[in-house]
Design an enzyme around this catalytic site. Sequence first.
Site, PDB file in Angstrom:
ATOM      1  N   MET A 137      30.642 -28.064  37.357  1.00  0.00           N
ATOM      2  CA  MET A 137      29.544 -28.231  38.311  1.00  0.00           C
ATOM      3  C   MET A 137      28.392 -29.062  37.774  1.00  0.00           C
ATOM      4  SD  MET A 137      29.833 -24.309  39.582  1.00  0.00           S
ATOM      5  CE  MET A 137      30.643 -23.953  38.016  1.00  0.00           C
ATOM      6  N   VAL A 269      52.820 -33.746  50.285  1.00  0.00           N
ATOM      7  CA  VAL A 269      53.269 -35.039  50.781  1.00  0.00           C
ATOM      8  C   VAL A 269      54.230 -35.643  49.759  1.00  0.00           C
ATOM      9  CG1 VAL A 269      52.588 -37.376  51.424  1.00  0.00           C
ATOM     10  CG2 VAL A 269      51.208 -35.423  52.155  1.00  0.00           C
ATOM     11  N   HIS A 538      38.417 -36.200  32.672  1.00  0.00           N
ATOM     12  CA  HIS A 538      37.775 -37.148  33.581  1.00  0.00           C
ATOM     13  C   HIS A 538      38.633 -38.397  33.760  1.00  0.00           C
ATOM     14  CE1 HIS A 538      33.802 -35.266  31.931  1.00  0.00           C
ATOM     15  NE2 HIS A 538      34.282 -34.565  32.942  1.00  0.00           N
TER      16      HIS A 538
END
Length: 599
Positions: A137, A269, A538
């Site tokens: 966060m 998907v 990241h």
Amino acid sequence: MLDGSCTGGGAAGATFTAALQFFAASQCLLNEPWPQHSTVLNESTFDFIVVGGGTAGSTLAARLSELNGVKVLLVEAGGNPPQESIIPGYKSTLKASRFDWNFTTVNDNFSSQALQDGSQRQPRGKMLGGSGSLNDMVYARGFPVDYNEWGDIVGEEWNWNNVLKYFKKTEHLTDERIINDPELNKYHGFDGAIEVSGLNESTYTTDRFLEAFEQLGFPLVKDMTYPETIGAGRFSHTIKDGKRDSSLTALLNKAATRDNLFVLKEALVAKVFIENNTASGVKVIVDEEEFYYYANKEVILSTGTFNTPKLLLLSGVGPKGHLDELEIDVKQDLPVGENLHDHIMVLTYIAAGNGTCNSDERSVYMDAMKYLYDGSGSLSRTTDVGVYVSLNDSNNNNVPDFAIYPTCMPQDSGFYESCLNVLGFRQEICEKLSIENKHKELLSLAVVCLKPKSRGRVRLKSTHYLDEPVIYSGTFSNLDDLEGFPKVMETAWAIANTSYFQAKNAYVIHIEVEECKGLEGRSKTKCVAKTTAMSAWHSVGTAAMGTVVDSELRVKGIKGLRVVDASVMPNIIRGNSNAPVVMIAEKAADYIKHSLEST
């Protein structure tokens, strides 16, 4: 950003459960109005199909649903986040759980050899909100130079001046340390959907860390996103009323009440249909049954840096040589999966006498009750302190090359399991750290290279949609990335010699690895960095602007197919990636709206 402590263990635990049951009858704090699962007939048609309900997908689907006369389908492979996902203090409990894709990298027999099987963990959220439902966060943006690099590659619409307004668009700043400062305010937004909060009051732990880094010569800064000055400071966070705030909670939860937005959960998907260089729809697997959905206007992939290239490759978009090997019909020859890179992190540790960690962190039962009572206490907080480091040879002293992220683990914190299962260190390293932690507090100082030159890639294991992507990290494939680590690791260790931590008899815990035996000084430190390096979670770049997608994020050579997630970043930014991904999605929404207006 990884905090290096990870004191949770994949679930909030019996203590929290007992407190939760105690308060369940009277408390509504943990109730979240997650989007309802939609009933959608097979072969239904929509205007837009957004694949992936993570940070980008939640933002984009919500924004597209604001358009009149447009039908939007959002397809998410996971389900709702569990209740503990919204509790900041339990940020690490979902990693290595069923809410995590649990990706790992291929052993390159070069870097990360102190990790189990030489493989780096790559946690990614498999639920609505994606990694935005399990991250720390931290609200970070990177620095102007990062976006000006993008502008040089694909056009000025991606330079700092043109992305800043999109950061502001989603931001609702309430951070008490920033809101009354006119100089800082001009970089922030106050009317957006996602709260960016912070308090003037600081914890004892935070104050001790900041004092230590100030003694080491780092200026203290009020706003870690301020582009003019770097140093040591406390991050702002996407936390609202003691709970995680994200594009899911702030945008998608509200948008899902609209009649034109349909949300499919637990739906994977498997392929994008591409005919005549046009994307027309997707094949979706639900409970092993195939469904087909079609898009009049666009299919948009927001499945992240690993799953987006996987899906593109399965659909015939990628390097011809790789697709030919797997006998996949080549729809477009593009460098999909190339340019993978990430912040490179090396965890360092210091042992110290007790008294630095927040005292209430040890009273977990009472803290859980306090949190459920009024949303306060240590469970309402997350990783706080960061230090941006500019090396002497940097072209700009206000642009960081590295970061240090310190955290404090109380004595006997139960670190062993998360050391093994989340961080992935070899057993002997976890045992050594846990033995130290039995009698001492552990200070974890994550040393992170923010602008690596190394590159990896993502490939398919097979043509089966359930097989994980093959991830080659490429860590230290460019040895220039190793050069700064010894100096910054020594800076992190130096806090043991500052006045407060000297009084706590602090000392560095040197991680010994077989590969570095016989080495001394910085040569040994460099070796330790190479062997203990891991992802800072990241990862970006595998469907990059300029090579795979254009400046409006449209896949080159394919009509009606767009990518909107961290994979489009041509170069990584110097900071946590969540807020930049929201910004990318906001820009994409505007690109799509403008394209509709022009037709």
